[in-house]
Enzyme design. Sequence first.
Site, PDB file in Angstrom:
ATOM      1  N   LYS A   8      58.892  86.406  27.878  1.00 54.37           N
ATOM      2  CA  LYS A   8      59.998  86.274  27.720  1.00 54.37           C
ATOM      3  C   LYS A   8      60.442  86.669  26.362  1.00 54.37           C
ATOM      4  CE  LYS A   8      62.109  82.097  27.105  1.00 54.37           C
ATOM      5  NZ  LYS A   8      62.462  80.797  27.206  1.00 54.37           N
ATOM      6  N   LYS A  34      55.482  74.541  25.358  1.00 46.51           N
ATOM      7  CA  LYS A  34      55.845  74.399  23.869  1.00 46.51           C
ATOM      8  C   LYS A  34      54.705  73.340  23.273  1.00 46.51           C
ATOM      9  CE  LYS A  34      60.582  75.312  23.651  1.00 46.51           C
ATOM     10  NZ  LYS A  34      61.985  75.207  23.552  1.00 46.51           N
ATOM     11  N   LYS A  63      63.804  83.491  20.952  1.00 53.99           N
ATOM     12  CA  LYS A  63      64.423  83.392  19.516  1.00 53.99           C
ATOM     13  C   LYS A  63      63.304  83.327  18.423  1.00 53.99           C
ATOM     14  CE  LYS A  63      68.003  79.939  21.157  1.00 53.99           C
ATOM     15  NZ  LYS A  63      67.518  78.687  21.782  1.00 53.99           N
TER      16      LYS A  63
HETATM   17  P1  TYM Z   1      67.825  77.843  25.251  1.00 50.91           P
HETATM   18  O1  TYM Z   1      68.423  77.645  23.967  1.00 50.91           O
HETATM   19  O2  TYM Z   1      66.159  77.983  25.276  1.00 50.91           O
HETATM   20  O3  TYM Z   1      68.450  79.040  26.009  1.00 50.91           O
HETATM   21  C1  TYM Z   1      69.801  79.290  26.362  1.00 50.91           C
HETATM   22  C2  TYM Z   1      70.046  79.985  27.410  1.00 50.91           C
HETATM   23  O4  TYM Z   1      69.601  81.243  27.533  1.00 50.91           O
HETATM   24  C3  TYM Z   1      68.858  81.360  28.513  1.00 50.91           C
HETATM   25  N1  TYM Z   1      67.787  82.298  28.233  1.00 50.91           N
HETATM   26  C4  TYM Z   1      67.324  83.610  28.605  1.00 50.91           C
HETATM   27  N2  TYM Z   1      68.008  84.087  29.867  1.00 50.91           N
HETATM   28  C5  TYM Z   1      67.212  85.153  30.043  1.00 50.91           C
HETATM   29  N3  TYM Z   1      66.495  85.757  29.440  1.00 50.91           N
HETATM   30  C6  TYM Z   1      65.817  85.237  28.237  1.00 50.91           C
HETATM   31  N4  TYM Z   1      64.805  85.914  27.675  1.00 50.91           N
HETATM   32  C7  TYM Z   1      66.404  84.023  27.912  1.00 50.91           C
HETATM   33  N5  TYM Z   1      66.190  83.262  26.756  1.00 50.91           N
HETATM   34  C8  TYM Z   1      67.081  82.279  26.964  1.00 50.91           C
HETATM   35  C9  TYM Z   1      68.164  80.053  28.898  1.00 50.91           C
HETATM   36  O5  TYM Z   1      67.781  80.091  30.163  1.00 50.91           O
HETATM   37  C10 TYM Z   1      69.547  79.244  28.799  1.00 50.91           C
HETATM   38  O6  TYM Z   1      70.196  79.253  29.771  1.00 50.91           O
HETATM   39  N6  TYM Z   1      67.267  73.214  27.406  1.00 50.91           N
HETATM   40  C11 TYM Z   1      68.243  74.636  27.246  1.00 50.91           C
HETATM   41  C12 TYM Z   1      69.448  74.168  26.496  1.00 50.91           C
HETATM   42  C13 TYM Z   1      70.064  72.911  27.169  1.00 50.91           C
HETATM   43  C14 TYM Z   1      71.023  73.082  28.293  1.00 50.91           C
HETATM   44  C15 TYM Z   1      71.569  71.919  28.553  1.00 50.91           C
HETATM   45  C16 TYM Z   1      71.337  74.180  29.221  1.00 50.91           C
HETATM   46  C17 TYM Z   1      70.352  71.947  26.673  1.00 50.91           C
HETATM   47  N7  TYM Z   1      71.101  71.139  27.309  1.00 50.91           N
HETATM   48  C18 TYM Z   1      72.455  71.703  29.347  1.00 50.91           C
HETATM   49  C19 TYM Z   1      72.205  73.953  30.133  1.00 50.91           C
HETATM   50  C20 TYM Z   1      72.711  72.614  30.279  1.00 50.91           C
HETATM   51  C21 TYM Z   1      67.378  75.566  26.339  1.00 50.91           C
HETATM   52  O7  TYM Z   1      66.486  75.187  25.714  1.00 50.91           O
HETATM   53  O8  TYM Z   1      67.893  76.880  26.505  1.00 50.91           O
END
Ligand code: TYM
Length: 333
Positions: free
Chosen positions: A196, A114, A199
């Site tokens: 990947k 990032k 969003k």
């Molecule tokens: P975030 O918001 O980027 O993504 C949310 C969840 O979706 C999964 N994910 C994917 N899985 C498969 N293929 C993809 N292309 C894909 N894009 C996203 C991510 O692995 C995630 O599980 N840091 C985290 C958010 C967070 C969190 C937490 C998660 C904050 N605190 C505590 C678990 C526990 C994040 O940025 O996910």
Amino acid sequence: MDQKKRIFSGIQPSGDLTLGSYMGAIKNWVELSGGYECFYCIVDLHAITARQVPAELRKRTLSQIAQYIACGLDPDNNTLFIQSHVPAHAELAWVLECYTMFGELSRMTQFKDKSSKNADNINAGLFTYPALMAADILLYQTDLVPIGDDQKQHVELTRDIAQRFNAVYGDVFKVPEHFIPKIGARIMSLQVPENKMSKSDAAAGGCVYLMDSPDVIMKAFKRAVTDSDTVVRYDPESKKGISNLMTIYSAATGKSFAEIENAFAGKGYGDFKTAVGESVVELLRPIRERAETLLKNKDYLTEVYKKGADRAARTAAGTLRKVYKKLGFVERQ
Ligand code: TYM
């Protein structure tokens, strides 16, 4: 009666929910939810590590709650809440930052990624982000964290932080495990299958959103990048586009890779892409329709996130109190 084990997970409202976040995370949240006490959060504090347009952030956060419910998370049986409504997250994050090493944070792939993409806004929050994520998880004495592959490193760091803290102060935190699905842990962009699905995907059509209309979804799958071969075969090294489509199809229908290969033997990529698109249209149709209905009922959504925050805050307060006491802070009267 045995207490149920706990789950915590969250998604940033930094963009609309994608098929990647559904297959990597939410689908498994729903499947696991019956057997656990679950806390599913919309992590808005995390989202401001990148600049957000305030009105859009607010709108997306509400829409995300509606989509959580529409995906099958019943708010009576799952605690659905907004991170900024439970101040203990920010409070524990500060404490954990003091138990997280600069070197550890520097090694985080997501930070490196990032910060290279947003060279003009490498803020301190982006750097300490994993300590906030550790706070999210550890506040609830979480057993299991269902996530996609890209968050594994952060959960491993969370375990290290918990163990480090426990080694000094005794058994304060449960050390959590991650849950990563066998299929769908890393859904790739439909346009650049080396990347990947995210969003903020810049390539038009690379990303499918849960609220996309059937037309938009079909168009994205028909335009999906494949290869110059003609065989539907799972080979994530040399056939990245097709392997990604097979993964999506498998996650959407429950069919194995062997079944998919057999079903499309001798058929062209066109037929296959149409089938994958249709499976996703049917998967997402009820979710979108339900979410649209829920979004018309703001009072209900308000009640859900209010009740969720109350429940989450009660659990979180117990952990924070214990932590403060262990640290030697004078107890508030
Ligand atoms: P975030 O918001 O980027 O993504 C949310 C969840 O979706 C999964 N994910 C994917 N899985 C498969 N293929 C993809 N292309 C894909 N894009 C996203 C991510 O692995 C995630 O599980 N840091 C985290 C958010 C967070 C969190 C937490 C998660 C904050 N605190 C505590 C678990 C526990 C994040 O940025 O996910």
